[in-house]
Design a protein around this motif. Structure first.
Motif, PDB file in Angstrom:
ATOM      1  N   THR A   1      -5.738  -5.172   6.956  1.00 61.37           N
ATOM      2  CA  THR A   1      -6.770  -4.980   6.075  1.00 61.37           C
ATOM      3  C   THR A   1      -8.154  -5.342   6.812  1.00 61.37           C
ATOM      4  O   THR A   1      -9.207  -4.563   6.485  1.00 61.37           O
ATOM      5  CB  THR A   1      -6.668  -5.682   4.766  1.00 61.37           C
ATOM      6  OG1 THR A   1      -5.325  -5.457   4.386  1.00 61.37           O
ATOM      7  CG2 THR A   1      -7.683  -5.487   3.776  1.00 61.37           C
TER       8      THR A   1
ATOM      9  N   ASP B   1     -11.794   4.204  -4.249  1.00 64.74           N
ATOM     10  CA  ASP B   1     -10.299   3.458  -4.259  1.00 64.74           C
ATOM     11  C   ASP B   1      -9.514   3.911  -3.267  1.00 64.74           C
ATOM     12  O   ASP B   1      -9.602   5.224  -2.739  1.00 64.74           O
ATOM     13  CB  ASP B   1      -9.850   3.673  -5.521  1.00 64.74           C
ATOM     14  CG  ASP B   1     -10.545   2.977  -6.777  1.00 64.74           C
ATOM     15  OD1 ASP B   1     -11.127   1.824  -6.543  1.00 64.74           O
ATOM     16  OD2 ASP B   1     -10.407   3.280  -7.746  1.00 64.74           O
TER      17      ASP B   1
ATOM     18  N   SER C   1      -2.524  -9.056  -0.831  1.00 67.44           N
ATOM     19  CA  SER C   1      -2.562  -7.632   0.008  1.00 67.44           C
ATOM     20  C   SER C   1      -3.358  -7.855   1.148  1.00 67.44           C
ATOM     21  O   SER C   1      -3.354  -6.994   2.178  1.00 67.44           O
ATOM     22  CB  SER C   1      -3.038  -6.198  -0.728  1.00 67.44           C
ATOM     23  OG  SER C   1      -2.320  -5.964  -1.811  1.00 67.44           O
ATOM     24  N   TYR C   2      -4.005  -8.895   1.283  1.00 69.43           N
ATOM     25  CA  TYR C   2      -4.890  -9.242   2.417  1.00 69.43           C
ATOM     26  C   TYR C   2      -4.374  -9.745   3.706  1.00 69.43           C
ATOM     27  O   TYR C   2      -3.736 -10.852   3.611  1.00 69.43           O
ATOM     28  CB  TYR C   2      -6.159 -10.115   1.925  1.00 69.43           C
ATOM     29  CG  TYR C   2      -7.288 -10.241   2.752  1.00 69.43           C
ATOM     30  CD1 TYR C   2      -8.517  -9.166   2.658  1.00 69.43           C
ATOM     31  CD2 TYR C   2      -7.583 -11.098   3.716  1.00 69.43           C
ATOM     32  CE1 TYR C   2      -9.398  -9.225   3.500  1.00 69.43           C
ATOM     33  CE2 TYR C   2      -8.494 -11.141   4.733  1.00 69.43           C
ATOM     34  CZ  TYR C   2      -9.645 -10.273   4.410  1.00 69.43           C
ATOM     35  OH  TYR C   2     -10.689 -10.173   5.402  1.00 69.43           O
TER      36      TYR C   2
ATOM     37  N   THR D   1     -10.248  -6.533  -2.250  1.00 68.80           N
ATOM     38  CA  THR D   1      -8.737  -6.456  -1.686  1.00 68.80           C
ATOM     39  C   THR D   1      -7.996  -7.509  -2.708  1.00 68.80           C
ATOM     40  O   THR D   1      -8.463  -8.820  -2.761  1.00 68.80           O
ATOM     41  CB  THR D   1      -8.687  -6.721  -0.434  1.00 68.80           C
ATOM     42  OG1 THR D   1      -9.313  -5.972   0.468  1.00 68.80           O
ATOM     43  CG2 THR D   1      -7.147  -6.600   0.047  1.00 68.80           C
ATOM     44  N   SER D   2      -6.765  -7.108  -3.253  1.00 69.42           N
ATOM     45  CA  SER D   2      -5.869  -8.109  -3.884  1.00 69.42           C
ATOM     46  C   SER D   2      -5.640  -9.215  -2.818  1.00 69.42           C
ATOM     47  O   SER D   2      -5.454  -8.874  -1.680  1.00 69.42           O
ATOM     48  CB  SER D   2      -4.923  -7.425  -4.437  1.00 69.42           C
ATOM     49  OG  SER D   2      -3.971  -6.698  -3.408  1.00 69.42           O
TER      50      SER D   2
ATOM     51  N   GLU E   1      -7.307 -14.170  -7.170  1.00 67.82           N
ATOM     52  CA  GLU E   1      -6.705 -12.706  -7.368  1.00 67.82           C
ATOM     53  C   GLU E   1      -7.207 -11.812  -6.182  1.00 67.82           C
ATOM     54  O   GLU E   1      -6.734 -10.890  -5.881  1.00 67.82           O
ATOM     55  CB  GLU E   1      -7.154 -12.283  -8.769  1.00 67.82           C
ATOM     56  CG  GLU E   1      -6.619 -12.744  -9.809  1.00 67.82           C
ATOM     57  CD  GLU E   1      -7.200 -12.080 -11.162  1.00 67.82           C
ATOM     58  OE1 GLU E   1      -6.996 -10.879 -11.386  1.00 67.82           O
ATOM     59  OE2 GLU E   1      -7.715 -12.620 -11.972  1.00 67.82           O
ATOM     60  N   PHE E   2      -8.618 -12.070  -5.624  1.00 66.32           N
ATOM     61  CA  PHE E   2      -9.247 -11.166  -4.853  1.00 66.32           C
ATOM     62  C   PHE E   2      -9.860 -11.932  -3.568  1.00 66.32           C
ATOM     63  O   PHE E   2     -10.299 -12.991  -3.667  1.00 66.32           O
ATOM     64  CB  PHE E   2     -10.280 -10.406  -5.552  1.00 66.32           C
ATOM     65  CG  PHE E   2      -9.826  -9.483  -6.604  1.00 66.32           C
ATOM     66  CD1 PHE E   2      -9.137  -8.286  -6.572  1.00 66.32           C
ATOM     67  CD2 PHE E   2     -10.024  -9.712  -7.887  1.00 66.32           C
ATOM     68  CE1 PHE E   2      -8.736  -7.446  -7.385  1.00 66.32           C
ATOM     69  CE2 PHE E   2      -9.453  -9.213  -8.967  1.00 66.32           C
ATOM     70  CZ  PHE E   2      -8.983  -8.074  -8.791  1.00 66.32           C
TER      71      PHE E   2
ATOM     72  N   ASP F   1      -3.453   3.485  -2.273  1.00 71.70           N
ATOM     73  CA  ASP F   1      -2.453   2.497  -2.356  1.00 71.70           C
ATOM     74  C   ASP F   1      -2.737   1.536  -3.771  1.00 71.70           C
ATOM     75  O   ASP F   1      -1.757   0.761  -4.024  1.00 71.70           O
ATOM     76  CB  ASP F   1      -1.788   1.700  -1.307  1.00 71.70           C
ATOM     77  CG  ASP F   1      -3.068   0.852  -0.764  1.00 71.70           C
ATOM     78  OD1 ASP F   1      -4.167   0.848  -1.266  1.00 71.70           O
ATOM     79  OD2 ASP F   1      -2.900   0.284   0.425  1.00 71.70           O
ATOM     80  N   GLY F   2      -4.059   1.711  -4.150  1.00 68.20           N
ATOM     81  CA  GLY F   2      -4.468   0.842  -5.266  1.00 68.20           C
ATOM     82  C   GLY F   2      -4.432  -0.821  -4.944  1.00 68.20           C
ATOM     83  O   GLY F   2      -4.917  -1.429  -5.829  1.00 68.20           O
ATOM     84  N   LYS F   3      -4.477  -1.033  -3.639  1.00 66.52           N
ATOM     85  CA  LYS F   3      -4.643  -2.577  -3.410  1.00 66.52           C
ATOM     86  C   LYS F   3      -6.097  -2.774  -2.631  1.00 66.52           C
ATOM     87  O   LYS F   3      -6.421  -4.127  -2.562  1.00 66.52           O
ATOM     88  CB  LYS F   3      -3.712  -2.802  -2.314  1.00 66.52           C
ATOM     89  CG  LYS F   3      -2.358  -2.858  -2.821  1.00 66.52           C
ATOM     90  CD  LYS F   3      -1.244  -3.087  -1.582  1.00 66.52           C
ATOM     91  CE  LYS F   3       0.079  -2.802  -2.005  1.00 66.52           C
ATOM     92  NZ  LYS F   3       1.149  -2.812  -0.992  1.00 66.52           N
ATOM     93  N   ASN F   4      -7.168  -1.760  -2.633  1.00 64.59           N
ATOM     94  CA  ASN F   4      -8.347  -2.059  -1.866  1.00 64.59           C
ATOM     95  C   ASN F   4      -9.269  -0.946  -2.735  1.00 64.59           C
ATOM     96  O   ASN F   4      -8.956  -0.033  -3.173  1.00 64.59           O
ATOM     97  CB  ASN F   4      -8.159  -1.518  -0.631  1.00 64.59           C
ATOM     98  CG  ASN F   4      -7.387  -2.462   0.185  1.00 64.59           C
ATOM     99  OD1 ASN F   4      -7.659  -3.688   0.382  1.00 64.59           O
ATOM    100  ND2 ASN F   4      -6.186  -1.877   0.487  1.00 64.59           N
TER     101      ASN F   4
END
Length: 172
Positions: A158, A61, A153-154, A149-150, A123-124, A64-67
């Motif tokens: 990224t 992980d 956030s993509y 990736t969310s 979502e992803f 940042d929790g986004k990836n």
């Protein structure tokens, strides 16, 4: 003189801090014969191996929790058919892979081949790389390198990071 010394030390400290934020570390598995380089803001969160010791999965992980990254490695007795590997993993309900978006891209690296594709839902966004070795004289392996990736956030930054990490994945 003291001001120059303090200024010099401060500059050196900032330089070291900036360089360490871009530091990379290698993660390797000698048993499954692969290596990957990740920036310091990634951490391994989980690993599981089958009882037969013929497959292992790792989860990483980003802070940042986004990836997230998932690596699944398989030991296979013979050269694995790449199309069969992709089909099997895409259809595996436990992996919950979204629908493919676009075409596959294939790359031949001599002793192994890669097939990659992008998968998306609301979502992803997932970039998945499938690898298979093609040794005639030793143990063969198959891998799935999955970047999750969310969707919110993509972006191109990224994409660049995913490409850099994927290019660092090597089969030993």
């Amino acid at each position: 003189m003291k001001i120059k010394l303090i200024g010099g030390l401060l500059s050196l400290f900032l330089l070291i801090a900036v360089q360490s934020s871009f530091a990379q570390s290698s993660f390797s598995d000698d048993n499954y014969k692969f290596k990957i380089k990740l920036a310091s803001d990634w951490s391994k969160t989980k690993s599981e191996e089958t009882n037969k010791k013929d497959a292992i999965s790792y989860s990483f992980d980003k802070k940042d929790g986004k990836n997230a990254i998932m690596v699944i490695a398989f030991k296979v007795d013979n050269i694995k058919n790449l199309e069969d590997l992709v089909y099997t993993l895409e259809k595996d309900a436990t992996l919950n892979i979204p629908s493919k978006s676009g075409d596959y891209t294939d790359t031949d690296k001599g002793t192994y081949e890669i097939r990659k594709a992008m998968y998306k839902d609301n979502e992803f966004v997932e970039n998945i790389y499938f690898y298979r070795t093609k040794y005639t004289d030793k143990q063969n392996y198959a891998y799935m390198l999955r970047f999750i990736t969310s969707a919110a956030s993509y972006n191109s930054k990224t994409e660049d990071e995913i490409s850099k990490i994927a290019n660092s994945f090597t089969v030993e």
